[in-house]
Design a protein around this motif. Structure first.
Motif, short mmCIF file in Angstrom:
data_model
loop_
_atom_site.label_atom_id
_atom_site.label_comp_id
_atom_site.label_asym_id
_atom_site.label_seq_id
_atom_site.Cartn_x
_atom_site.Cartn_y
_atom_site.Cartn_z
N PHE A 114 45.98 42.70 -6.85
CA PHE A 114 44.54 42.52 -7.01
C PHE A 114 44.11 41.15 -6.50
N GLY A 115 44.86 40.12 -6.85
CA GLY A 115 44.53 38.77 -6.40
C GLY A 115 44.61 38.63 -4.89
N ALA A 116 45.60 39.29 -4.26
CA ALA A 116 45.72 39.22 -2.81
C ALA A 116 44.53 39.87 -2.12
N GLU A 117 44.09 41.03 -2.64
CA GLU A 117 42.94 41.69 -2.04
C GLU A 117 41.66 40.89 -2.26
N LEU A 118 41.51 40.31 -3.46
CA LEU A 118 40.33 39.50 -3.74
C LEU A 118 40.29 38.27 -2.84
N ASP A 119 41.45 37.69 -2.58
CA ASP A 119 41.52 36.51 -1.72
C ASP A 119 41.08 36.86 -0.29
N SER A 120 41.48 38.03 0.20
CA SER A 120 41.07 38.44 1.55
C SER A 120 39.56 38.64 1.64
N LEU A 121 38.98 39.28 0.62
CA LEU A 121 37.53 39.46 0.61
C LEU A 121 36.81 38.11 0.54
N ALA A 122 37.35 37.20 -0.26
CA ALA A 122 36.74 35.87 -0.37
C ALA A 122 36.79 35.14 0.97
#
Length: 292
Positions: free
Chosen positions: A78-86
């Motif tokens: 989840f954190g990896a995907e959120l980081d990409s969106l950010a």
């Protein structure tokens, strides 16, 4: 056994408490998104210095969240995907809009196309990074290089015309700013090897701890006191370092190719040939045993 969703034991198992260490990196990433969105708002209001400062702050947070996650073992998908969106919002959309509201709007549709191409290039670069992150065919030395300019550094680099304008340098023509924006977007999606420094050892000798502390504090003080000078100089130095990273990657590539060709170049007349052949045969005979 069939799963009964009404079983209270199953409900308790489904909604397990999440450790706080898993949430801390995501909080940092969300703070970075807030900084990127605020930068867009500030640019629409004409407060360009604060808008650029918000992008720099988002870049600092982007460099922190991953290291904090690894330090406290709080990595998650989840954190990896959120980081990409950010990263797409902060270093693709926000810098493009800042440049558009600053000067590119003078070109009407042409300026909007340049800003849009840069934002899309940031998204494509992030998608390619996620898709090739676990590529097993990468050589070992490739772990120390990015493919294309990273999104955070692309965002910091593309804002160079604004830094120079803050220093009193006459604004370049809007066409030149659009061409520079497209160039940085191209570098982000290109196959250019860019030195990442991931494999550089981060351990500091005990006698160098205090000098490192002083150097970091001194750099931060310079960045706060003279932000546009420091950002301009760092951006120019980074652009000049790109050919150096490309040359270093090619040197490693040639060395790897030479090492791969060397065993095949042994001829039967070579005294070492029987030993090489025997070692290869032994490896072939031993492989099924290891697999079993």
């Amino acid at each position: 056994m069939p799963i009964d969703p009404n079983n209270p034991e199953m409900r308790r198992r489904r909604f397990r408490p999440i450790p706080v260490r898993m949430l801390v990196p995501n909080f940092i990433t969300l703070l970075a998104i807030c900084a990127g969105l605020t930068a867009i708002r500030l640019s629409t209001e004409g407060r360009m210095e604060l808008a650029v400062g918000a992008i720099v702050f988002a870049a600092v947070l982007d460099g922190i969240d991953g290291r904090v996650a690894r330090m406290i073992k709080g990595q998650s998908k989840f954190g990896a995907e959120l980081d990409s969106l950010a990263d797409f919002v902060n270093f693709g959309v926000a810098p493009g809009l800042i440049l558009y509201f600053w000067q590119l709007h003078e070109l009407n549709n042409g300026g909007w196309i340049a800003a849009m191409v840069f934002a899309i290039s940031g998204g494509l670069r992030l998608a390619r990074f996620n898709a090739t992150m676990d590529d097993p065919n990468k050589p070992a030395f490739a772990a120390n290089y990015f493919t294309g300019v990273p999104a955070p550094l692309g965002a910091i680099t593309v804002l160079l015309p604004i830094y120079l304008a803050f220093l009193g340098v006459p604004e370049p023509p809007a066409v030149l700013t659009a061409a520079y924006t497209l160039l940085i977007g191209f570098l982000m999606v290109s196959r250019l090897p860019v030195f990442s420094g991931k494999t550089v050892r981060m351990r500091v000798p005990p006698e160098m701890v205090l000098p490192v502390f002083v150097s970091v504090v001194f750099f931060i003080a310079l960045l706060i006191g003279y932000p546009w000078y420091i950002l301009s100089v760092c951006t120019v130095l980074y652009l000049l370092s790109l050919p150096v990273g490309w040359k270093s990657y090619r040197d490693h590539e040639r060395k790897a190719a030479a090492q791969a060709v060397t065993p095949a170049s042994v001829t039967p007349s070579d005294p070492a040939a029987p030993f090489v052949s025997s070692a290869a045969d032994a490896g072939r005979d031993d492989r099924p045993a290891r697999l079993n």
